[in-house]
Design a protein around this motif. Structure first.
Motif, PDB file in Angstrom:
ATOM      1  N   LYS A  71      48.373  76.973  94.527  1.00  0.00           N
ATOM      2  CA  LYS A  71      47.386  77.657  95.321  1.00  0.00           C
ATOM      3  C   LYS A  71      47.622  78.713  96.434  1.00  0.00           C
ATOM      4  N   TYR A  72      45.930  79.072  95.559  1.00  0.00           N
ATOM      5  CA  TYR A  72      45.790  80.621  95.617  1.00  0.00           C
ATOM      6  C   TYR A  72      44.656  80.924  96.778  1.00  0.00           C
ATOM      7  N   HIS A  73      44.319  81.056  97.449  1.00  0.00           N
ATOM      8  CA  HIS A  73      43.002  81.359  98.486  1.00  0.00           C
ATOM      9  C   HIS A  73      42.051  82.231  97.803  1.00  0.00           C
ATOM     10  N   ALA A  74      40.961  82.494  97.078  1.00  0.00           N
ATOM     11  CA  ALA A  74      40.215  83.142  97.321  1.00  0.00           C
ATOM     12  C   ALA A  74      38.996  84.129  97.449  1.00  0.00           C
ATOM     13  N   HIS A  75      38.445  84.839  97.612  1.00  0.00           N
ATOM     14  CA  HIS A  75      37.511  85.239  98.203  1.00  0.00           C
ATOM     15  C   HIS A  75      36.255  84.675  97.792  1.00  0.00           C
ATOM     16  N   ASP A  76      34.982  83.535  98.637  1.00  0.00           N
ATOM     17  CA  ASP A  76      33.690  83.708  98.415  1.00  0.00           C
ATOM     18  C   ASP A  76      33.040  83.901  98.744  1.00  0.00           C
ATOM     19  N   GLU A  77      32.508  85.216  98.340  1.00  0.00           N
ATOM     20  CA  GLU A  77      30.936  85.701  99.203  1.00  0.00           C
ATOM     21  C   GLU A  77      30.114  85.234 100.349  1.00  0.00           C
ATOM     22  N   THR A  82      42.677  90.756  93.128  1.00  0.00           N
ATOM     23  CA  THR A  82      41.939  91.790  93.492  1.00  0.00           C
ATOM     24  C   THR A  82      42.953  92.808  94.707  1.00  0.00           C
ATOM     25  N   ARG A  83      42.139  93.965  95.674  1.00  0.00           N
ATOM     26  CA  ARG A  83      42.951  94.337  96.524  1.00  0.00           C
ATOM     27  C   ARG A  83      42.982  93.513  97.552  1.00  0.00           C
ATOM     28  N   PRO A  84      43.989  93.463  98.590  1.00  0.00           N
ATOM     29  CA  PRO A  84      44.393  92.085  99.765  1.00  0.00           C
ATOM     30  C   PRO A  84      43.203  92.301 101.062  1.00  0.00           C
ATOM     31  N   MET A  85      42.522  91.356 101.174  1.00  0.00           N
ATOM     32  CA  MET A  85      41.180  91.253 101.296  1.00  0.00           C
ATOM     33  C   MET A  85      42.004  90.720 103.725  1.00  0.00           C
ATOM     34  N   SER A  86      42.993  89.671 102.986  1.00  0.00           N
ATOM     35  CA  SER A  86      43.520  89.475 104.072  1.00  0.00           C
ATOM     36  C   SER A  86      44.968  88.641 104.278  1.00  0.00           C
ATOM     37  N   LYS A  87      45.536  88.443 104.997  1.00  0.00           N
ATOM     38  CA  LYS A  87      47.141  88.011 105.091  1.00  0.00           C
ATOM     39  C   LYS A  87      47.450  87.586 104.196  1.00  0.00           C
ATOM     40  N   ASP A 112      35.189  79.546 105.584  1.00  0.00           N
ATOM     41  CA  ASP A 112      34.276  80.941 105.702  1.00  0.00           C
ATOM     42  C   ASP A 112      34.651  81.860 104.589  1.00  0.00           C
ATOM     43  N   LYS A 113      33.576  82.276 103.368  1.00  0.00           N
ATOM     44  CA  LYS A 113      33.696  82.897 102.815  1.00  0.00           C
ATOM     45  C   LYS A 113      35.071  82.887 102.302  1.00  0.00           C
ATOM     46  N   THR A 114      35.684  81.469 102.324  1.00  0.00           N
ATOM     47  CA  THR A 114      37.033  81.636 101.450  1.00  0.00           C
ATOM     48  C   THR A 114      37.754  80.236 101.150  1.00  0.00           C
ATOM     49  N   ARG A 121      39.929  87.141  94.404  1.00  0.00           N
ATOM     50  CA  ARG A 121      38.394  86.301  94.307  1.00  0.00           C
ATOM     51  C   ARG A 121      38.024  85.780  93.311  1.00  0.00           C
ATOM     52  N   VAL A 122      36.870  85.177  93.575  1.00  0.00           N
ATOM     53  CA  VAL A 122      36.462  84.022  92.517  1.00  0.00           C
ATOM     54  C   VAL A 122      35.494  84.763  91.270  1.00  0.00           C
ATOM     55  N   ILE A 123      35.191  84.823  90.447  1.00  0.00           N
ATOM     56  CA  ILE A 123      34.382  85.416  89.554  1.00  0.00           C
ATOM     57  C   ILE A 123      33.453  85.541  89.435  1.00  0.00           C
ATOM     58  N   GLU A 124      33.456  83.355  88.627  1.00  0.00           N
ATOM     59  CA  GLU A 124      32.798  82.493  88.254  1.00  0.00           C
ATOM     60  C   GLU A 124      33.426  80.847  87.654  1.00  0.00           C
ATOM     61  N   ARG A 125      31.578  80.541  87.583  1.00  0.00           N
ATOM     62  CA  ARG A 125      32.084  79.075  87.561  1.00  0.00           C
ATOM     63  C   ARG A 125      32.472  78.491  86.075  1.00  0.00           C
ATOM     64  N   VAL A 126      33.237  78.176  85.871  1.00  0.00           N
ATOM     65  CA  VAL A 126      33.666  77.361  84.291  1.00  0.00           C
ATOM     66  C   VAL A 126      33.128  76.544  84.101  1.00  0.00           C
ATOM     67  N   ASN A 127      31.630  76.732  82.752  1.00  0.00           N
ATOM     68  CA  ASN A 127      30.923  74.746  82.512  1.00  0.00           C
ATOM     69  C   ASN A 127      32.085  74.255  81.707  1.00  0.00           C
TER      70      ASN A 127
END
Length: 89
Positions: free
Chosen positions: A41-47, A62-67, A16-18, A72-78
């Motif tokens: 591999k990176y874990h990224a926040h997806d609100e 970004t700042r640490p959101m969890s372990k 959820d949200k990741t 965080r995901v900025i955008e989808r690349v077309n």
């Protein structure tokens, strides 16, 4: 200090949200000189849980959101998707 921005492919969206994003880079081997692909591999926040597996996305540090989540995901690349092959019988 500027934030790092990387581009990669979503390999998992089960949590959820990741999302898990695989970033590949090409590096010249120090001894043999061959170009090899290294990935991480990176874990990224997806609100909004809006990014799905297989999509190419851009992530930002970004700042640490969890372990594990520091991105965080900025955008989808077309990307231009190749058309599906049609069966010719």
């Amino acid at each position: 200090m500027p934030k790092r921005v990387l581009t990669g492919t979503v390999v998992s969206d089960k949590t959820d949200k990741t999302v898990v994003v695989k970033v590949e880079r090409r590096v010249k081997h120090p001894m043999y000189g061959k170009i090899i692909r290294l990935s991480k591999k990176y874990h990224a926040h997806d609100e909004g849980n809006e990014f799905k597996e297989g999509e190419t996305v851009r992530i930002e540090e970004t700042r640490p959101m969890s372990k594990l989540k520091n991105w965080r995901v900025i955008e989808r690349v077309n990307t231009h998707a190749t058309p599906a092959k049609q069966d010719v019988a």
